[in-house]
Scaffold this motif. Structure first.
Motif, PDB file in Angstrom:
ATOM      1  N   VAL A 145      14.605  -0.913  -6.832  1.00  0.00           N
ATOM      2  CA  VAL A 145      13.960   0.288  -6.301  1.00  0.00           C
ATOM      3  C   VAL A 145      12.586  -0.049  -5.721  1.00  0.00           C
ATOM      4  CG1 VAL A 145      13.142   2.611  -6.910  1.00  0.00           C
ATOM      5  CG2 VAL A 145      15.246   1.738  -7.906  1.00  0.00           C
ATOM      6  N   GLY A 146      12.015  -1.179  -6.152  1.00  0.00           N
ATOM      7  CA  GLY A 146      10.743  -1.634  -5.606  1.00  0.00           C
ATOM      8  C   GLY A 146       9.520  -1.062  -6.281  1.00  0.00           C
ATOM      9  N   VAL A 147       9.670  -0.570  -7.519  1.00  0.00           N
ATOM     10  CA  VAL A 147       8.549   0.043  -8.236  1.00  0.00           C
ATOM     11  C   VAL A 147       7.880  -0.994  -9.130  1.00  0.00           C
ATOM     12  CG1 VAL A 147       7.931   1.748  -9.988  1.00  0.00           C
ATOM     13  CG2 VAL A 147       9.516   2.355  -8.159  1.00  0.00           C
ATOM     14  N   PRO A 148       6.572  -1.185  -9.008  1.00  0.00           N
ATOM     15  CA  PRO A 148       5.877  -2.126  -9.878  1.00  0.00           C
ATOM     16  C   PRO A 148       5.832  -1.640 -11.324  1.00  0.00           C
ATOM     17  CG  PRO A 148       4.539  -1.574  -7.943  1.00  0.00           C
ATOM     18  CD  PRO A 148       5.665  -0.597  -8.001  1.00  0.00           C
ATOM     19  N   ASP A 149       5.821  -2.575 -12.234  1.00  0.00           N
ATOM     20  CA  ASP A 149       5.530  -2.325 -13.646  1.00  0.00           C
ATOM     21  C   ASP A 149       4.393  -3.264 -13.998  1.00  0.00           C
ATOM     22  OD1 ASP A 149       5.318  -2.222 -16.372  1.00  0.00           O
ATOM     23  OD2 ASP A 149       7.457  -2.438 -16.775  1.00  0.00           O
ATOM     24  N   PRO A 150       3.137  -2.792 -13.921  1.00  0.00           N
ATOM     25  CA  PRO A 150       2.010  -3.707 -14.118  1.00  0.00           C
ATOM     26  C   PRO A 150       2.073  -4.477 -15.426  1.00  0.00           C
ATOM     27  CG  PRO A 150       1.242  -1.622 -13.236  1.00  0.00           C
ATOM     28  CD  PRO A 150       2.691  -1.430 -13.572  1.00  0.00           C
ATOM     29  N   ALA A 151       2.545  -3.841 -16.490  1.00  0.00           N
ATOM     30  CA  ALA A 151       2.604  -4.525 -17.785  1.00  0.00           C
ATOM     31  C   ALA A 151       3.565  -5.703 -17.749  1.00  0.00           C
ATOM     32  CB  ALA A 151       3.011  -3.549 -18.882  1.00  0.00           C
ATOM     33  N   ALA A 152       4.639  -5.585 -16.965  1.00  0.00           N
ATOM     34  CA  ALA A 152       5.634  -6.655 -16.887  1.00  0.00           C
ATOM     35  C   ALA A 152       5.348  -7.617 -15.745  1.00  0.00           C
ATOM     36  CB  ALA A 152       7.034  -6.061 -16.714  1.00  0.00           C
ATOM     37  N   ASP A 153       4.853  -7.094 -14.629  1.00  0.00           N
ATOM     38  CA  ASP A 153       4.706  -7.908 -13.416  1.00  0.00           C
ATOM     39  C   ASP A 153       3.349  -8.586 -13.307  1.00  0.00           C
ATOM     40  OD1 ASP A 153       7.224  -7.028 -12.595  1.00  0.00           O
ATOM     41  OD2 ASP A 153       6.385  -5.290 -11.568  1.00  0.00           O
ATOM     42  N   ALA A 154       2.323  -7.941 -13.815  1.00  0.00           N
ATOM     43  CA  ALA A 154       0.962  -8.459 -13.600  1.00  0.00           C
ATOM     44  C   ALA A 154       0.118  -8.225 -14.841  1.00  0.00           C
ATOM     45  CB  ALA A 154       0.325  -7.786 -12.392  1.00  0.00           C
ATOM     46  N   PRO A 155       0.435  -8.900 -15.943  1.00  0.00           N
ATOM     47  CA  PRO A 155      -0.274  -8.642 -17.202  1.00  0.00           C
ATOM     48  C   PRO A 155      -1.706  -9.157 -17.192  1.00  0.00           C
ATOM     49  CG  PRO A 155       1.220 -10.504 -17.447  1.00  0.00           C
ATOM     50  CD  PRO A 155       1.440  -9.963 -16.069  1.00  0.00           C
ATOM     51  N   SER A 156      -2.583  -8.394 -16.567  1.00  0.00           N
ATOM     52  CA  SER A 156      -4.002  -8.737 -16.536  1.00  0.00           C
ATOM     53  C   SER A 156      -4.793  -7.467 -16.303  1.00  0.00           C
ATOM     54  CB  SER A 156      -4.305  -9.751 -15.429  1.00  0.00           C
ATOM     55  OG  SER A 156      -4.278  -9.123 -14.172  1.00  0.00           O
ATOM     56  N   ASP A 157      -6.098  -7.544 -16.410  1.00  0.00           N
ATOM     57  CA  ASP A 157      -6.936  -6.368 -16.197  1.00  0.00           C
ATOM     58  C   ASP A 157      -7.777  -6.515 -14.931  1.00  0.00           C
ATOM     59  OD1 ASP A 157      -8.644  -8.328 -17.012  1.00  0.00           O
ATOM     60  OD2 ASP A 157      -9.524  -7.218 -18.688  1.00  0.00           O
ATOM     61  N   ARG A 158      -7.277  -7.270 -13.964  1.00  0.00           N
ATOM     62  CA  ARG A 158      -8.067  -7.488 -12.755  1.00  0.00           C
ATOM     63  C   ARG A 158      -7.575  -6.671 -11.563  1.00  0.00           C
ATOM     64  NH1 ARG A 158      -5.630 -11.324  -9.307  1.00  0.00           N
ATOM     65  NH2 ARG A 158      -3.811 -12.402 -10.195  1.00  0.00           N
ATOM     66  N   MET A 159      -6.534  -5.873 -11.772  1.00  0.00           N
ATOM     67  CA  MET A 159      -5.946  -5.126 -10.665  1.00  0.00           C
ATOM     68  C   MET A 159      -6.431  -3.681 -10.671  1.00  0.00           C
ATOM     69  SD  MET A 159      -1.919  -4.856  -9.666  1.00  0.00           S
ATOM     70  CE  MET A 159      -1.875  -6.638  -9.502  1.00  0.00           C
ATOM     71  N   TYR A 160      -6.600  -3.127  -9.486  1.00  0.00           N
ATOM     72  CA  TYR A 160      -6.924  -1.711  -9.356  1.00  0.00           C
ATOM     73  C   TYR A 160      -5.623  -0.899  -9.319  1.00  0.00           C
ATOM     74  CZ  TYR A 160     -11.646  -3.226  -8.168  1.00  0.00           C
ATOM     75  OH  TYR A 160     -12.897  -3.791  -8.197  1.00  0.00           O
ATOM     76  N   PRO A 161      -5.646   0.343  -9.816  1.00  0.00           N
ATOM     77  CA  PRO A 161      -4.401   1.110  -9.861  1.00  0.00           C
ATOM     78  C   PRO A 161      -3.798   1.364  -8.482  1.00  0.00           C
ATOM     79  CG  PRO A 161      -6.293   2.497 -10.368  1.00  0.00           C
ATOM     80  CD  PRO A 161      -6.780   1.079 -10.392  1.00  0.00           C
ATOM     81  N   ILE A 162      -4.625   1.515  -7.466  1.00  0.00           N
ATOM     82  CA  ILE A 162      -4.082   1.743  -6.135  1.00  0.00           C
ATOM     83  C   ILE A 162      -3.372   0.483  -5.629  1.00  0.00           C
ATOM     84  CG2 ILE A 162      -4.733   2.136  -3.712  1.00  0.00           C
ATOM     85  CD1 ILE A 162      -6.697   4.214  -4.654  1.00  0.00           C
ATOM     86  N   GLU A 163      -3.841  -0.698  -6.011  1.00  0.00           N
ATOM     87  CA  GLU A 163      -3.127  -1.921  -5.649  1.00  0.00           C
ATOM     88  C   GLU A 163      -1.741  -1.943  -6.280  1.00  0.00           C
ATOM     89  OE1 GLU A 163      -6.538  -5.311  -4.958  1.00  0.00           O
ATOM     90  OE2 GLU A 163      -6.024  -4.806  -7.047  1.00  0.00           O
ATOM     91  N   ALA A 164      -1.605  -1.301  -7.446  1.00  0.00           N
ATOM     92  CA  ALA A 164      -0.310  -1.211  -8.124  1.00  0.00           C
ATOM     93  C   ALA A 164       0.446   0.057  -7.717  1.00  0.00           C
ATOM     94  CB  ALA A 164      -0.505  -1.245  -9.634  1.00  0.00           C
ATOM     95  N   ASP A 165       0.025   0.692  -6.619  1.00  0.00           N
ATOM     96  CA  ASP A 165       0.737   1.805  -5.994  1.00  0.00           C
ATOM     97  C   ASP A 165       0.725   3.096  -6.815  1.00  0.00           C
ATOM     98  OD1 ASP A 165       1.392  -0.078  -4.006  1.00  0.00           O
ATOM     99  OD2 ASP A 165       3.258  -0.608  -5.004  1.00  0.00           O
ATOM    100  N   PHE A 166      -0.220   3.232  -7.738  1.00  0.00           N
ATOM    101  CA  PHE A 166      -0.259   4.441  -8.552  1.00  0.00           C
ATOM    102  C   PHE A 166      -0.468   5.689  -7.707  1.00  0.00           C
ATOM    103  CE2 PHE A 166      -0.149   1.666 -11.990  1.00  0.00           C
ATOM    104  CZ  PHE A 166      -0.215   2.323 -13.208  1.00  0.00           C
ATOM    105  N   ASP A 167      -1.201   5.565  -6.609  1.00  0.00           N
ATOM    106  CA  ASP A 167      -1.433   6.729  -5.755  1.00  0.00           C
ATOM    107  C   ASP A 167      -0.164   7.188  -5.051  1.00  0.00           C
ATOM    108  OD1 ASP A 167      -1.599   4.237  -4.388  1.00  0.00           O
ATOM    109  OD2 ASP A 167      -2.532   5.215  -2.668  1.00  0.00           O
TER     110      ASP A 167
END
Length: 262
Positions: A145-167
C-alpha cells in the motif's frame, strides 16, 4: 478474502482519569478532546524541536484513551508521559490486550478502519479473532500500500513527521492548536519546505542494507530504510526522483502510492 494477523510488535498504554483527554490533547499531534468512545485516530508524540519520537494510534474508550505504540517503545512512552503529567489527574499504565490487523476484504466484527488509508484495512484491540496470517504478511501488505511505519522502517528520532507522511495520512491536526513540536511542524507545512519524504521502492531481489544510498546518476537521492525482498521504504529527496535510480548498482523504482497527491 479478509486476512487477520496478531501484531505482537505493538503494545498498549492506557491513559485514564478526568484529565486524560486534555492532557493528551496538549501533547499529541492529533485532536484528542473530540475523540469519542470507539473512535480510532493516528498521531504522534514529538520532541520539542519537532522530531518524531513515537508514532501511535489513539483509541477512544469509556473514561480513557488507549495508545497503540511499538512494543519496544512502550516503556519509553510511559516514562515520557509521566514526565509531562505534573498535576494532571491521569493514570498511565500498561494494557496487555493484543492488537490485531485485518485487510483484503470486508472488516470483521470488532475491527475499526485504519485511519491512515482505506486500503490498509482495519485494527482491533483485544478479543480472540481467528487469525490466518502472520505479522510478516501484514508488513508485506503495508509496504504494498506504500504506507510508512516509522517504528519498523526508520527506528530513530531524527525524522520529522511530515517526512514520514503524517500530514497525508491523517496523523496531524493542523487546526487543533498547540502540541509538543507544533511550531516546527506547522512552519514546514505552511512554507512548503518539505524536501524529503518516505516513499516505497521496488526492486529485484533482497532488500538493500539499512542506510544504503539511493543515487540518481552520481547525485545522492536518499537512503534506504526498512524493507524486504522486492520492496522497501526510503527517505528520498523530492527533487531527485526523476531519472534512473540505483542502490548498490541495482536499479530501483519509486512507487508513488495512490493515496499520495502528485
Amino acid at each position: 478474502m479478509t486476512r487477520i494477523a496478531r501484531l505482537d510488535s505493538r503494545a498498549l498504554v492506557r491513559v485514564s482519569g478526568p484529565d486524560a483527554r486534555p492532557f493528551l490533547h496538549n501533547l499529541l499531534t492529533q485532536d484528542v478532546e473530540t475523540l469519542a468512545d470507539g473512535d480510532l485516530r493516528f498521531g504522534a508524540l514529538l520532541s520539542p524541536p519537532g522530531r518524531l519520537l513515537f508514532d501511535l494510534f489513539l483509541w477512544g474508550e469509556a473514561g480513557a484513551v488507549t495508545l497503540d505504540v511499538a512494543a519496544d517503545r512502550r516503556e519509553a512512552l510511559m516514562q515520557r508521559l509521566a514526565m509531562y503529567r505534573l498535576r494532571a489527574q491521569v493514570t498511565v499504565e500498561a494494557d496487555e490486550r493484543p492488537v490485531f490487523a485485518a485487510w483484503g476484504g470486508d472488516l470483521p466484527e470488532g475491527f475499526v478502519a485504519d485511519p491512515r488509508a482505506r486500503a490498509l484495512g482495519g485494527r482491533r484491540l483485544g478479543g480472540d479473532p481467528l487469525t490466518d496470517a502472520g505479522e510478516d504478511d501484514w508488513q508485506a501488505h503495508r509496504l504494498a500500500v506504500g504506507v510508512p511505519d516509522p517504528a519498523a522502517d526508520a527506528p530513530s528520532d531524527r525524522m520529522y513527521p511530515i517526512e514520514a507522511d503524517f500530514d497525508l495520512l491523517n496523523g496531524i491536526d493542523f487546526q487543533k492548536g498547540c502540541f509538543v513540536g507544533q511550531e516546527t511542524t506547522s512552519r514546514m507545512k505552511r512554507r512548503g519546505s518539505i524536501k524529503t519524504r518516505m516513499l516505497p521502492l521496488a526492486f529485484e531481489g533482497p532488500a538493500p542494507a539499512f542506510g544504503a544510498e539511493v543515487l540518481n546518476g552520481e547525485l545522492r537521492a536518499g537512503e534506504v530504510l526498512g524493507g524486504r525482498d522486492g520492496a522497501a521504504m526510503a527517505l528520498l529527496r523530492l527533487d531527485r526522483l526523476e531519472g534512473a535510480l540505483t542502490v548498490d548498482g541495482r536499479p530501483v523504482e519509486v512507487r508513488r502510492p495512490g493515496w499520495m497527491p502528485a
